[in-house]
Design an enzyme around this catalytic site. Structure first.
Site, PDB file in Angstrom:
ATOM      1  N   THR A   9       0.812  -1.220   0.000  1.00 37.33           N
ATOM      2  CA  THR A   9       0.000   0.000   0.000  1.00 37.33           C
ATOM      3  C   THR A   9       0.845   1.270   0.000  1.00 37.33           C
ATOM      4  O   THR A   9       0.312   2.365  -0.049  1.00 37.33           O
ATOM      5  CB  THR A   9      -0.940   0.022   1.220  1.00 37.33           C
ATOM      6  N   VAL A  12       6.214   3.183  -3.069  1.00 37.11           N
ATOM      7  CA  VAL A  12       6.993   2.298  -3.946  1.00 37.11           C
ATOM      8  C   VAL A  12       6.199   1.045  -4.278  1.00 37.11           C
ATOM      9  O   VAL A  12       6.229   0.556  -5.410  1.00 37.11           O
ATOM     10  CB  VAL A  12       8.345   1.939  -3.300  1.00 37.11           C
ATOM     11  N   ARG A 101      21.820  -4.366   2.451  1.00 38.15           N
ATOM     12  CA  ARG A 101      22.676  -3.956   1.328  1.00 38.15           C
ATOM     13  C   ARG A 101      24.167  -4.176   1.552  1.00 38.15           C
ATOM     14  O   ARG A 101      24.886  -4.582   0.641  1.00 38.15           O
ATOM     15  CB  ARG A 101      22.427  -2.474   1.001  1.00 38.15           C
ATOM     16  N   CYS A 130      18.103   4.473  -4.295  1.00 30.00           N
ATOM     17  CA  CYS A 130      17.683   5.027  -5.593  1.00 30.00           C
ATOM     18  C   CYS A 130      18.785   5.878  -6.245  1.00 30.00           C
ATOM     19  O   CYS A 130      19.024   5.775  -7.454  1.00 30.00           O
ATOM     20  CB  CYS A 130      16.404   5.854  -5.426  1.00 30.00           C
ATOM     21  N   GLY A 161      11.222  10.440  -2.671  1.00 28.62           N
ATOM     22  CA  GLY A 161      12.235   9.594  -2.069  1.00 28.62           C
ATOM     23  C   GLY A 161      12.036   9.414  -0.579  1.00 28.62           C
ATOM     24  O   GLY A 161      12.529   8.449   0.014  1.00 28.62           O
ATOM     25  N   LYS A 209      25.565   5.873   2.189  1.00 27.18           N
ATOM     26  CA  LYS A 209      25.024   4.809   1.333  1.00 27.18           C
ATOM     27  C   LYS A 209      25.565   4.935  -0.087  1.00 27.18           C
ATOM     28  O   LYS A 209      25.945   3.934  -0.713  1.00 27.18           O
ATOM     29  CB  LYS A 209      23.498   4.892   1.279  1.00 27.18           C
ATOM     30  N   HIS A 238      15.087  11.985  -9.291  1.00 25.64           N
ATOM     31  CA  HIS A 238      16.315  12.449  -8.632  1.00 25.64           C
ATOM     32  C   HIS A 238      17.318  12.890  -9.704  1.00 25.64           C
ATOM     33  O   HIS A 238      17.424  12.268 -10.766  1.00 25.64           O
ATOM     34  CB  HIS A 238      16.945  11.324  -7.818  1.00 25.64           C
TER      35      HIS A 238
END
Length: 335
Positions: A9, A12, A101, A130, A161, A209, A238
């Site tokens: 929901t 993304v 990650r 992203c 974002g 990141k 972006h």
């Protein structure tokens, strides 16, 4: 094939549904069951997928239905808790959060750059940040040809974002509505150099990141990267100003050829006609756009460029679905 979507929901999640429905990376005919998962407040809500209605279920119910692939976009804490439960049931998890990650044995994948690291031996696959995705898709082929010494990147990141609440804050401010806020300052008619949480050294988690993920994906720990993350009052897309120092000399024509021939990348660079990438025109697209390619004569083998992509599509949803598609293409999953 059964596909679960955890965080169905969310902002993304809704784009993941759209990308799946387009059938570009996974044939729609191969999806026999769609299992939307969300927080307790959304249980029982109906979501539409491929012209059918599906009820949002709990994670426990989704696991009991034994999905083959679970796309996660529900935050790091949820991923840490639920991803091992899904993989324990034999499911592949493609996670859009920061949870996995930088784990050594977890593949961090941009299919056009390092899809080869997916072997099926690890059932959790991480989707990069992203901003990292659009950066490495352009840097990797240039690094292979010229060797990159150093990268300086400044990002101009849209409010999407941050999520739906940030979009609402911008809309409220533009309409003069005093509503809830997720940013520490007004975002309309403003920009601020703050993405993520500030660390003791003055950098933010979003900036860290970018450098850590880029090195891991490109398998280039020696590349020096520094970043400044900036939030701008844009709804989608972006942008990045990127300065590169190469090890080898280059010709601009050759640089442009490498960019143009890179998978999923489009060169838009005709300054005489004011043609260059802009987030307004990247919105809704899966491609990454590059322009303003020019020498930086202040350093040896220096180059400047401007990179733009839709952060919800290639920067999140599309990349995740592409990874799922690789599991089929490599016959790691067969039906």
């Amino acid at each position: 094939m059964k596909i679960a979507l955890v965080g169905a929901t969310g902002l993304v999640g809704s784009v993941m549904i759209k990308v799946l429905e387009e059938g570009k990376y996974i044939p729609l005919t191969s999806i026999t069951d769609f299992i939307p998962v969300a927080s307790e407040k959304s249980i029982g809500r109906e979501l539409k997928f491929n012209n059918r209605k599906y009820k949002v279920v709990t994670a426990a119910e989704a696991i009991a239905r034994k999905p083959d692939i679970a796309l996660f976009s529900a935050g790091a804490a949820t991923s840490r808790e639920l991803a091992p439960l899904f993989t324990g049931a034999g499911c592949f998890v493609i996670d859009n959060s920061s949870a996995w990650r930088m784990e050594k044995d977890i593949p961090l994948v941009v299919p056009e750059v390092n899809g080869h690291v997916i072997t099926g031996s690890q059932k959790i696959i991480a989707n990069p940040n992203c901003s990292t995705i659009q950066l490495v898709a352009v840097l990797a082929p240039l690094h292979r040809k010229y060797g990159i010494r150093r990268v300086v990147v400044s990002t101009y990141q849209s409010v999407t974002g941050t999520g739906a609440k940030a979009v609402q804050q911008l809309e409220n401010e533009r309409n003069g509505i005093n509503g809830s806020r997720v940013y520490p300052h007004p975002i309309d008619l403003n920009i601020f150099p703050h993405g993520g949480t500030f660390l003791p050294d003055g950098y933010t988690t979003e900036e860290v990141k970018l450098l850590e993920e880029t090195r891991k994906i490109m398998q280039a720990p020696e590349v020096r990267i520094t970043a400044t993350v900036v939030r701008v009052p844009v709804f989608g897309g972006h942008s990045e100003s990127v300065n590169i120092e190469f090890e080898k000399p280059f010709e601009l024509d050759e640089i442009n050829k490498v960019i143009s021939s890179s998978k999923g990348v489009i060169l838009q660079d005709d300054t005489d006609r004011a043609v260059y990438p802009m987030p307004k025109y990247a919105e809704g697209r899966d491609e990454i756009f590059v322009g303003r390619v020019r020498r930086d004569d202040t350093i040896q083998n220096g180059l400047n460029m401007w990179i733009v992509a839709d952060n919800l599509r290639k920067g999140a949803a599309t990349n995740a679905v592409q990874i799922a598609g690789l599991l089929l293409d490599k016959e790691i999953l067969t039906f």
